[in-house]
Write an enzyme that holds these catalytic residues in place. Structure first.
Site, PDB file in Angstrom:
ATOM      1  N   CYS A   2      30.217  29.509  42.191  1.00 62.01           N
ATOM      2  CA  CYS A   2      28.910  29.012  42.629  1.00 62.01           C
ATOM      3  C   CYS A   2      28.994  28.075  43.834  1.00 62.01           C
ATOM      4  O   CYS A   2      29.985  27.381  44.034  1.00 62.01           O
ATOM      5  CB  CYS A   2      28.248  28.254  41.497  1.00 62.01           C
ATOM      6  SG  CYS A   2      28.080  29.197  39.997  1.00 62.01           S
ATOM      7  N   ARG A  27      32.815  32.428  48.472  1.00 60.44           N
ATOM      8  CA  ARG A  27      33.308  31.950  47.172  1.00 60.44           C
ATOM      9  C   ARG A  27      33.110  32.990  46.082  1.00 60.44           C
ATOM     10  O   ARG A  27      33.719  32.884  45.020  1.00 60.44           O
ATOM     11  CB  ARG A  27      32.566  30.660  46.792  1.00 60.44           C
ATOM     12  CG  ARG A  27      32.834  29.514  47.750  1.00 60.44           C
ATOM     13  CD  ARG A  27      31.902  28.360  47.501  1.00 60.44           C
ATOM     14  NE  ARG A  27      32.190  27.650  46.275  1.00 60.44           N
ATOM     15  CZ  ARG A  27      32.943  26.554  46.201  1.00 60.44           C
ATOM     16  NH1 ARG A  27      33.483  26.056  47.289  1.00 60.44           N
ATOM     17  NH2 ARG A  27      33.152  25.951  45.061  1.00 60.44           N
ATOM     18  N   TRP A  74      27.568  32.517  40.370  1.00 58.97           N
ATOM     19  CA  TRP A  74      28.561  33.433  39.795  1.00 58.97           C
ATOM     20  C   TRP A  74      28.398  33.302  38.289  1.00 58.97           C
ATOM     21  O   TRP A  74      28.666  32.238  37.723  1.00 58.97           O
ATOM     22  CB  TRP A  74      29.956  33.018  40.252  1.00 58.97           C
ATOM     23  CG  TRP A  74      31.041  33.967  39.867  1.00 58.97           C
ATOM     24  CD1 TRP A  74      31.437  35.091  40.525  1.00 58.97           C
ATOM     25  CD2 TRP A  74      31.892  33.872  38.723  1.00 58.97           C
ATOM     26  NE1 TRP A  74      32.470  35.696  39.871  1.00 58.97           N
ATOM     27  CE2 TRP A  74      32.769  34.973  38.756  1.00 58.97           C
ATOM     28  CE3 TRP A  74      31.989  32.964  37.655  1.00 58.97           C
ATOM     29  CZ2 TRP A  74      33.738  35.194  37.785  1.00 58.97           C
ATOM     30  CZ3 TRP A  74      32.964  33.198  36.690  1.00 58.97           C
ATOM     31  CH2 TRP A  74      33.820  34.296  36.754  1.00 58.97           C
ATOM     32  N   ASN A 100      26.718  23.787  39.926  1.00 58.31           N
ATOM     33  CA  ASN A 100      28.064  24.379  39.869  1.00 58.31           C
ATOM     34  C   ASN A 100      28.770  23.777  38.663  1.00 58.31           C
ATOM     35  O   ASN A 100      28.696  22.562  38.472  1.00 58.31           O
ATOM     36  CB  ASN A 100      28.894  24.002  41.095  1.00 58.31           C
ATOM     37  CG  ASN A 100      28.461  24.731  42.345  1.00 58.31           C
ATOM     38  OD1 ASN A 100      27.508  25.495  42.332  1.00 58.31           O
ATOM     39  ND2 ASN A 100      29.164  24.468  43.435  1.00 58.31           N
ATOM     40  N   GLY A 101      29.485  24.590  37.916  1.00 56.80           N
ATOM     41  CA  GLY A 101      30.269  24.049  36.802  1.00 56.80           C
ATOM     42  C   GLY A 101      29.727  24.538  35.473  1.00 56.80           C
ATOM     43  O   GLY A 101      28.973  25.509  35.410  1.00 56.80           O
ATOM     44  N   GLU A 481      52.483  40.695  42.252  1.00 57.20           N
ATOM     45  CA  GLU A 481      51.487  40.392  43.276  1.00 57.20           C
ATOM     46  C   GLU A 481      50.925  41.692  43.877  1.00 57.20           C
ATOM     47  O   GLU A 481      49.719  41.789  44.135  1.00 57.20           O
ATOM     48  CB  GLU A 481      52.103  39.494  44.355  1.00 57.20           C
ATOM     49  CG  GLU A 481      51.183  39.118  45.491  1.00 57.20           C
ATOM     50  CD  GLU A 481      49.940  38.313  45.092  1.00 57.20           C
ATOM     51  OE1 GLU A 481      49.841  37.882  43.935  1.00 57.20           O
ATOM     52  OE2 GLU A 481      49.059  38.164  45.949  1.00 57.20           O
ATOM     53  N   LYS A 485      46.966  42.656  43.819  1.00 50.54           N
ATOM     54  CA  LYS A 485      46.178  43.001  45.020  1.00 50.54           C
ATOM     55  C   LYS A 485      45.485  44.336  44.798  1.00 50.54           C
ATOM     56  O   LYS A 485      44.304  44.490  45.111  1.00 50.54           O
ATOM     57  CB  LYS A 485      47.065  43.112  46.269  1.00 50.54           C
ATOM     58  CG  LYS A 485      47.595  41.830  46.859  1.00 50.54           C
ATOM     59  CD  LYS A 485      46.559  40.893  47.394  1.00 50.54           C
ATOM     60  CE  LYS A 485      46.045  40.005  46.329  1.00 50.54           C
ATOM     61  NZ  LYS A 485      46.526  38.656  46.191  1.00 50.54           N
ATOM     62  N   GLU A 488      42.613  43.996  42.203  1.00 50.66           N
ATOM     63  CA  GLU A 488      41.504  43.146  42.680  1.00 50.66           C
ATOM     64  C   GLU A 488      40.567  43.880  43.624  1.00 50.66           C
ATOM     65  O   GLU A 488      39.353  43.759  43.497  1.00 50.66           O
ATOM     66  CB  GLU A 488      42.070  41.947  43.468  1.00 50.66           C
ATOM     67  CG  GLU A 488      42.445  40.759  42.651  1.00 50.66           C
ATOM     68  CD  GLU A 488      42.798  39.570  43.542  1.00 50.66           C
ATOM     69  OE1 GLU A 488      43.706  39.698  44.379  1.00 50.66           O
ATOM     70  OE2 GLU A 488      42.164  38.528  43.393  1.00 50.66           O
ATOM     71  N   HIS A 504      61.811  49.577  28.220  1.00 52.21           N
ATOM     72  CA  HIS A 504      61.372  48.979  26.955  1.00 52.21           C
ATOM     73  C   HIS A 504      59.890  49.239  26.680  1.00 52.21           C
ATOM     74  O   HIS A 504      59.286  48.539  25.872  1.00 52.21           O
ATOM     75  CB  HIS A 504      61.677  47.476  26.967  1.00 52.21           C
ATOM     76  CG  HIS A 504      63.123  47.187  27.199  1.00 52.21           C
ATOM     77  ND1 HIS A 504      64.088  47.385  26.233  1.00 52.21           N
ATOM     78  CD2 HIS A 504      63.782  46.775  28.311  1.00 52.21           C
ATOM     79  CE1 HIS A 504      65.283  47.082  26.735  1.00 52.21           C
ATOM     80  NE2 HIS A 504      65.114  46.715  27.996  1.00 52.21           N
ATOM     81  N   LYS A 603      36.255  33.368  44.895  1.00 46.26           N
ATOM     82  CA  LYS A 603      37.389  32.851  45.667  1.00 46.26           C
ATOM     83  C   LYS A 603      37.962  31.608  45.004  1.00 46.26           C
ATOM     84  O   LYS A 603      39.166  31.412  44.961  1.00 46.26           O
ATOM     85  CB  LYS A 603      36.929  32.529  47.098  1.00 46.26           C
ATOM     86  CG  LYS A 603      38.028  32.002  48.000  1.00 46.26           C
ATOM     87  CD  LYS A 603      39.064  33.068  48.268  1.00 46.26           C
ATOM     88  CE  LYS A 603      40.233  32.569  49.104  1.00 46.26           C
ATOM     89  NZ  LYS A 603      41.387  33.487  48.976  1.00 46.26           N
TER      90      LYS A 603
HETATM   91  C1  AGP Z   1      44.183  35.931  44.522  1.00 48.71           C
HETATM   92  O1  AGP Z   1      44.114  37.134  45.200  1.00 48.71           O
HETATM   93  C2  AGP Z   1      43.118  35.707  43.561  1.00 48.71           C
HETATM   94  N1  AGP Z   1      41.851  35.790  44.167  1.00 48.71           N
HETATM   95  C3  AGP Z   1      43.286  34.619  42.515  1.00 48.71           C
HETATM   96  O2  AGP Z   1      44.266  35.075  41.637  1.00 48.71           O
HETATM   97  C4  AGP Z   1      43.673  33.195  42.982  1.00 48.71           C
HETATM   98  O3  AGP Z   1      44.976  33.208  43.465  1.00 48.71           O
HETATM   99  C5  AGP Z   1      43.537  32.218  41.792  1.00 48.71           C
HETATM  100  O4  AGP Z   1      42.216  32.185  41.368  1.00 48.71           O
HETATM  101  C6  AGP Z   1      44.020  30.819  42.107  1.00 48.71           C
HETATM  102  O5  AGP Z   1      43.359  30.272  43.200  1.00 48.71           O
HETATM  103  P1  AGP Z   1      43.919  28.992  43.960  1.00 48.71           P
HETATM  104  O6  AGP Z   1      45.163  29.386  44.670  1.00 48.71           O
HETATM  105  O7  AGP Z   1      42.823  28.600  44.899  1.00 48.71           O
HETATM  106  O8  AGP Z   1      44.183  27.950  42.921  1.00 48.71           O
END
Ligand code: AGP
Length: 608
Positions: A2, A27, A74, A100-101, A481, A485, A488, A504, A603
């Site tokens: 948010c 965000r 959000w 927000n929150g 990672e 990616k 996501e 395994h 974000k």
């Molecule tokens: C990364 O591609 C993601 N969007 C997500 O995993 C992100 O890394 C995570 O939310 C942590 O964010 P930060 O690095 O701002 O703490």
């Protein structure tokens, strides 16, 4: 996650609010709304969807006025629809509130208010704040805001309008960040700096439990007791101005291409070209501290957690300190053994991630040393930790982290070198690693030049529903990672595994329909990786291999090879992830996905 924007001044509020919402979009959000005061009435419009589609339907005549608040939501409490969008009304339209929150005691408060006859329209915890404020207001906005602080648990940043208060926005902060931007005969409220840049030239960061009463010409800040307090006024960092795509179709692509220059800046800030002198005097840790630490815990979330795993690996390998990575949200739950001889490192691009912030608390309580590996020094986590190692990635807008990840790895490797040097590891051990760091900018540039290879592989896998990513040693984390990616931004279900785990269980998944990506660059684990590749081939699986340019074995085995330059195996994960970023990007593009703002993702995750 948010975002909040508020404006009071001499201009029409609506265009400022819409522009603010646009700037907060990065965000991640699923609905947006505004409220504008005119002639004793709060005019509200709020809808699910993107601001580009919503704004044309927000009538500037109905929403005319010079004081207003806006929000990107959000969803946490209730689906993304009009009734759950912010601003939330309180007191039958007397109040408009954006938030927000999360209010943690929302159910108890809702029941109490319902028992008093309040009828709720939405499923949100935000409406509880709006109704509570409306009932508490008897002409004194600060007293009503203090009621929110007294009655509500959790984290919340709110901006409030009351129809009795022309030209006035109330800003209340607990846990979640909230700023007041100061302009010329106009002031703004925002949850981060971006929407303030260009309109305000100075900023007040509200402290915990602050209440600010903001008009076009005055800002009065009160603490929780209601007393007027002075807060520091800082100039706005104009470095965040005008963040654009620079001709790239997506921020993600732009940010991937920024990696060489970002890595150069980071390496140059910390190590000399010979790889002998490391500069870390600004962290508040001296060589005795590095010798004294019995253990290092690294905490982070998502991509940050992957960086933590790499950090633990290189700290243990190079500096010989026991080190472990723990997902930030799991850290407190395991009741970690902590004390002054433990260093806890929080790794976070934004410095705002609530899970990571919360994970730091037990470390602070126990007197452990703390450090943040952060991209935003002036952030919630930045203010909590004993020292900040700036990752120098520059603002990252795309939800999927790319340049922040490679900067995190590099920062942690530099830190491991520093720790190793302080703990007496020989120059012969450390210098080849330090020198390899200088090769990174050119190596990443070269990997980016091979984008078309990733595009070709993407054309082949674009219809897959599932994928596997495998790596070993320091590159086990590259597999994780790469999979993150892919899921996501392309929404392909992708699993990342240390390749040794394959027999395994995960091997059961191998089939022609489940492409596997294997990272097999030179290092102690390459032969075994090629063994895994053969096992996939033997089961008719499609295989994409990340390998160095001269690797004939990989070429003979793989359906596609994504090439990278050869680097020291401890440094290679920084470059090995680049073709996987490209693969995810190209796959998402072919599948028509929203690359910069993938569905359901934010974000900055500011709730637990
Ligand atoms: C990364 O591609 C993601 N969007 C997500 O995993 C992100 O890394 C995570 O939310 C942590 O964010 P930060 O690095 O701002 O703490």
């Amino acid at each position: 996650m948010c975002g909040i924007i508020g404006y009071t001044g001499g201009s029409e509020a609506l265009p400022v609010l819409i522009q603010g919402i646009r700037l907060l979009s990065y965000r991640g959000y699923d609905s947006a709304g505004v409220s504008v005061w005119r002639d004793g009435t709060l005019h509200v419009r709020r809808d699910p969807g993107r601001i580009e589609d919503l704004a044309p339907n927000w009538d500037p005549d109905t929403l005319a006025g010079t004081t207003g608040i806006g929000h990107t939501r959000w969803a946490t409490h209730g689906v993304p629809n009009r009734v759950n969008a912010h601003p939330q009304p309180g007191g039958e339209g007397a109040v408009a509130l954006v938030h927000n929150g999360i209010v943690e005691n929302d159910l108890a408060l809702r029941a109490e208010l319902e028992a008093e006859g309040v009828e709720f329209a939405s499923d949100t915890d935000t409406e509880i704040l709006a109704q509570l404020f409306a009932r508490a207001y008897d002409g004194d906005p600060v007293a009503a805001a203090r009621t929110l602080l007294a009655r509500c648990r959790g984290q919340f940043a709110v901006a409030i309008q009351h129809h009795d208060l022309p030209d006035t926005i109330l800003a209340v902060r607990r846990g979640s960040p909230l700023l007041v931007g100061l302009g010329v005969r106009e002031n703004l409220v925002a949850s981060d700096l971006r929407p303030l840049v260009g309109r305000a030239d100075r900023v007040i960061e509200l402290a915990e439990n602050d209440i600010a009463v903001v008009t076009p010409t005055t800002v009065v800040v009160h603490d929780e007791s209601g007393a007027v307090v002075e807060r520091a006024i800082a100039p706005i960092d104009h470095a965040v101005r005008d963040i654009g795509k620079d001709g790239y179709p997506h921020f993600m692509l732009k940010e991937m291409h920024e990696q060489p220059s970002r890595l150069y800046e980071l390496v140059a800030a910390r190590v000399d070209p010979e790889g002998t002198t490391l500069r870390f005097d600004d962290l508040g840790l001296d060589d005795d501290d590095w010798r004294r630490f019995q253990r290092i815990d690294l905490v982070g979330a998502g991509t940050g957690f992957h960086a933590c795993q790499y950090g633990a690996y290189v700290l243990e390998t190079l500096a010989r300190i026991p080190a472990r990575a723990v997902m930030a949200h799991e850290y407190g739950a395991r009741d970690p053994v902590l004390g002054p001889d433990v260093l806890v490192i929080a790794v976070s691009q934004s410095g705002e991630t609530m899970d990571t912030k919360v994970a730091l608390q037990p470390a602070l309580d126990a007197g452990a040393a703390t450090l943040g590996v952060l991209n935003v020094r002036q952030s919630v986590i930045g203010r909590m930790v004993g020292g900040v190692l700036d990752m120098h990635a520059g603002p990252e807008i795309a939800v999927a982290s790319t340049k922040a990840y490679t900067s995190m790895l590099t920062a942690l490797l530099l830190l491991a070198l520093k720790a190793a040097q302080a703990r007496g590891r020989t120059q012969e051990t450390l210098q080849p690693v330090a020198q390899a760091l200088w090769e990174l900018p050119a190596a990443v540039t070269r990997a980016l030049e091979r984008f078309e290879d990733a595009a070709q592989a993407a054309r082949d896998i674009r219809r897959a529903d599932h994928m596997l990513f495998l790596g070993r040693g320091a590159d086990a984390v590259t597999a994780l990672e790469g999979a993150l990616k892919m899921k996501e931004i392309s929404y392909i279900h992708a699993e990342g595994y240390p390749a040794g785990e394959m027999k395994h269980g995960p091997i059961a998944l191998i089939s022609r329909e489940v492409p596997t990506v294997a990272i097999a660059t030179p290092g102690p684990w390459r032969e075994r990786m090629l063994g895994n590749v053969r096992e996939v081939k033997a089961r008719d699986g499609e295989i994409i291999v990340v390998a160095t340019e001269d690797d004939a074995d990989a070429r003979a085995l793989a359906d596609f090879v994504l090439t990278v330059p050869a680097l020291h195996p401890l440094v290679a994960p920084v470059v090995n992830v680049v073709p996987l970023q490209a693969l995810a990007y190209e796959t998402a593009r072919l599948r028509g996905c929203d690359i910069d703002q993938p569905r359901n993702l934010a974000k900055t995750v500011t709730v637990q």
